[in-house]
Design a protein around this motif. Structure first.
Motif, PDB file in Angstrom:
ATOM      1  N   HIS A 120       0.850  -1.178   0.000  1.00  0.00           N
ATOM      2  CA  HIS A 120       0.000   0.000   0.000  1.00  0.00           C
ATOM      3  C   HIS A 120       0.890   1.233   0.000  1.00  0.00           C
ATOM      4  N   GLN A 121       0.271   2.386  -0.081  1.00  0.00           N
ATOM      5  CA  GLN A 121       1.021   3.637  -0.086  1.00  0.00           C
ATOM      6  C   GLN A 121       1.917   3.727   1.147  1.00  0.00           C
ATOM      7  N   GLY A 122       3.221   3.883   0.914  1.00  0.00           N
ATOM      8  CA  GLY A 122       4.173   4.029   2.007  1.00  0.00           C
ATOM      9  C   GLY A 122       4.809   2.746   2.474  1.00  0.00           C
ATOM     10  N   SER A 123       4.317   1.588   2.031  1.00  0.00           N
ATOM     11  CA  SER A 123       4.928   0.332   2.472  1.00  0.00           C
ATOM     12  C   SER A 123       6.204   0.070   1.681  1.00  0.00           C
ATOM     13  N   SER A 124       7.123  -0.650   2.291  1.00  0.00           N
ATOM     14  CA  SER A 124       8.389  -0.963   1.639  1.00  0.00           C
ATOM     15  C   SER A 124       8.126  -1.877   0.444  1.00  0.00           C
ATOM     16  N   GLY A 125       8.624  -1.481  -0.716  1.00  0.00           N
ATOM     17  CA  GLY A 125       8.452  -2.278  -1.916  1.00  0.00           C
ATOM     18  C   GLY A 125       7.258  -1.902  -2.759  1.00  0.00           C
ATOM     19  N   ALA A 126       6.429  -0.969  -2.287  1.00  0.00           N
ATOM     20  CA  ALA A 126       5.278  -0.539  -3.083  1.00  0.00           C
ATOM     21  C   ALA A 126       5.753   0.229  -4.320  1.00  0.00           C
ATOM     22  N   VAL A 127       4.972   0.149  -5.392  1.00  0.00           N
ATOM     23  CA  VAL A 127       5.262   0.899  -6.607  1.00  0.00           C
ATOM     24  C   VAL A 127       4.154   1.918  -6.837  1.00  0.00           C
ATOM     25  N   ASP A 128       4.490   2.991  -7.531  1.00  0.00           N
ATOM     26  CA  ASP A 128       3.575   4.110  -7.724  1.00  0.00           C
ATOM     27  C   ASP A 128       2.627   3.840  -8.883  1.00  0.00           C
ATOM     28  N   GLY A 129       1.379   3.569  -8.566  1.00  0.00           N
ATOM     29  CA  GLY A 129       0.391   3.307  -9.609  1.00  0.00           C
ATOM     30  C   GLY A 129      -0.017   4.536 -10.388  1.00  0.00           C
ATOM     31  N   ASN A 130       0.234   5.732  -9.847  1.00  0.00           N
ATOM     32  CA  ASN A 130      -0.131   6.946 -10.569  1.00  0.00           C
ATOM     33  C   ASN A 130       0.660   7.088 -11.863  1.00  0.00           C
ATOM     34  N   ILE A 131       1.797   6.414 -11.950  1.00  0.00           N
ATOM     35  CA  ILE A 131       2.590   6.429 -13.177  1.00  0.00           C
ATOM     36  C   ILE A 131       1.923   5.589 -14.256  1.00  0.00           C
ATOM     37  N   HIS A 132       1.346   4.460 -13.873  1.00  0.00           N
ATOM     38  CA  HIS A 132       1.066   3.389 -14.822  1.00  0.00           C
ATOM     39  C   HIS A 132      -0.410   3.132 -15.135  1.00  0.00           C
ATOM     40  N   PHE A 133      -1.345   3.839 -14.465  1.00  0.00           N
ATOM     41  CA  PHE A 133      -2.756   3.534 -14.670  1.00  0.00           C
ATOM     42  C   PHE A 133      -3.574   4.783 -14.970  1.00  0.00           C
ATOM     43  N   TYR A 134      -4.477   4.650 -15.933  1.00  0.00           N
ATOM     44  CA  TYR A 134      -5.571   5.611 -16.037  1.00  0.00           C
ATOM     45  C   TYR A 134      -6.518   5.360 -14.858  1.00  0.00           C
ATOM     46  N   GLY A 135      -7.185   6.406 -14.397  1.00  0.00           N
ATOM     47  CA  GLY A 135      -8.115   6.256 -13.286  1.00  0.00           C
ATOM     48  C   GLY A 135      -9.515   6.727 -13.629  1.00  0.00           C
ATOM     49  N   PHE A 136     -10.510   5.870 -13.375  1.00  0.00           N
ATOM     50  CA  PHE A 136     -11.918   6.236 -13.505  1.00  0.00           C
ATOM     51  C   PHE A 136     -12.543   6.223 -12.120  1.00  0.00           C
ATOM     52  N   GLU A 137     -13.055   7.379 -11.674  1.00  0.00           N
ATOM     53  CA  GLU A 137     -13.811   7.474 -10.432  1.00  0.00           C
ATOM     54  C   GLU A 137     -15.294   7.411 -10.769  1.00  0.00           C
ATOM     55  N   CYS A 138     -16.003   6.521 -10.118  1.00  0.00           N
ATOM     56  CA  CYS A 138     -17.439   6.337 -10.360  1.00  0.00           C
ATOM     57  C   CYS A 138     -18.224   6.908  -9.186  1.00  0.00           C
ATOM     58  N   VAL A 139     -19.223   7.715  -9.479  1.00  0.00           N
ATOM     59  CA  VAL A 139     -19.994   8.363  -8.423  1.00  0.00           C
ATOM     60  C   VAL A 139     -20.786   7.306  -7.649  1.00  0.00           C
ATOM     61  N   ASN A 140     -20.365   7.055  -6.424  1.00  0.00           N
ATOM     62  CA  ASN A 140     -21.034   6.091  -5.553  1.00  0.00           C
ATOM     63  C   ASN A 140     -20.489   6.277  -4.148  1.00  0.00           C
ATOM     64  N   ARG A 141     -21.375   6.180  -3.152  1.00  0.00           N
ATOM     65  CA  ARG A 141     -20.927   6.385  -1.771  1.00  0.00           C
ATOM     66  C   ARG A 141     -20.049   5.241  -1.274  1.00  0.00           C
ATOM     67  N   GLY A 142     -20.118   4.084  -1.892  1.00  0.00           N
ATOM     68  CA  GLY A 142     -19.260   2.970  -1.506  1.00  0.00           C
ATOM     69  C   GLY A 142     -19.633   2.341  -0.184  1.00  0.00           C
ATOM     70  N   ASP A 143     -20.900   2.484   0.201  1.00  0.00           N
ATOM     71  CA  ASP A 143     -21.346   1.932   1.482  1.00  0.00           C
ATOM     72  C   ASP A 143     -22.041   0.585   1.332  1.00  0.00           C
ATOM     73  N   GLY A 144     -22.063   0.064   0.100  1.00  0.00           N
ATOM     74  CA  GLY A 144     -22.744  -1.197  -0.140  1.00  0.00           C
ATOM     75  C   GLY A 144     -24.237  -1.061  -0.315  1.00  0.00           C
TER      76      GLY A 144
END
Length: 296
Positions: A120-144
């Motif tokens: 995860h962000q800040g863990s040893s060995g993590a790689v930066d996904g902001n370099i390598h992925f397009y991001g789609f945010e979908c409007v949803n509260r995410g509460d199930g």
């Protein structure tokens, strides 16, 4: 792995898939490139916003907030299925994640799901996904409990397929944020294997919009190692020249040779490959990114 689409190509790809695209004023110059690279890209990452309302969600993803500057994605997918472009370049959406997942997505080598993330962000060995992925945010509260309308899920499918078509990827280049890092749950409310099935079916059909150029499928590394003489080699060489990677004194011609291999190695390095992965022998990912025109 590929060079990120230009703003115009991104808009065209989305509209060709039958989507309603809304260009938020200023999106073409909205990025975090000063914080680091964007690209080479390996795939698409899907999120939920934890917000309600299209206008407020688009504004948040465009601007960001005090703890995380915008853009927070490349596009916001609203509940009515409209796709709102908010960023063009590096975006703060993926954060740190698991390098095993990155390799599995880049190679499209996993089964139903990528390997379980252990970073995860800040863990040893993590790689930066902001370099390598397009991001789609979908409007949803995410509460199930917040529903996912059919129009919105259709737009997630179409938008993901649009980028896969543009880069020559399969549905395995589309993952959820929860598949990237061990500290996220998004998107919540549908499964990514199910969404990948939908995307795969769509990629097996013709796009709903204008047909794009035909590209020659990857013929396999053994094809090149046999030193063939083929119009495919000429077409490949012309694409390498167009990408600024040609090392031809004369040509290119139909016979595979050292100049082709040197030129292809430059293309692989341009995409971000290093070491043995940039040895000049074509692989599926680099070939699909090159988009060699179909030859009879």
């Amino acid at each position: 792995m590929a060079t990120p689409l230009t703003a115009d190509r991104l808009v065209a790809a989305l509209r060709a898939e039958g989507l309603t695209v809304v260009e938020r004023p200023g999106w073409r110059g909205n990025h975090r490139n000063r914080a680091g690279a964007f690209g080479p890209v390996h795939g698409v990452m899907v999120h939920h916003t934890v917000t309600s309302g299209t206008e407020a969600s688009v504004d948040l993803c465009f601007r960001g907030h005090a703890a995380l500057p915008g853009p927070l994605c490349h596009a916001v997918i609203a509940k009515d299925g409209s796709v709102h472009l908010v960023g063009n370049g590096r975006a703060n959406h993926a954060g740190g994640g698991d390098p095993r997942v990155l390799r599995a997505v880049a190679d499209e080598s996993y089964g139903t799901r990528p390997p379980p993330p252990g970073h995860h962000q800040g863990s040893s060995g993590a790689v930066d996904g902001n370099i390598h992925f397009y991001g789609f945010e979908c409007v949803n509260r995410g509460d199930g409990k917040d529903p996912w309308p059919a129009a919105q899920l259709d737009a997630v499918e179409r938008a993901s397929a649009a980028l896969c078509r543009a880069h020559g990827w399969t549905a395995k280049s589309v993952i959820g944020h929860l598949e990237w890092t061990d500290r996220k749950i998004d998107p919540r409310g549908f499964t990514m294997p199910g969404m990948r099935d939908r995307i795969a079916r769509r990629l097996g059909a013709k796009p709903t919009g204008p047909a794009g150029p035909r590209h020659h499928p990857f013929p396999g590394t053994a094809f090149f190692q046999a030193a063939p003489s083929s119009p495919v080699i000429t077409a490949m060489g012309r694409r390498l020249l167009a990408e600024g990677c040609g090392e031809y004194a004369v040509g290119p011609g139909p016979r595979w040779g050292d100049a082709d291999r040197r030129s292809y190695a430059r293309w692989q390095r341009k995409l971000g490959f290093r070491g043995a992965d940039a040895d000049g022998w074509p692989g599926a990912a680099s070939w699909n990114a090159l988009k060699v025109p179909h030859t009879p």
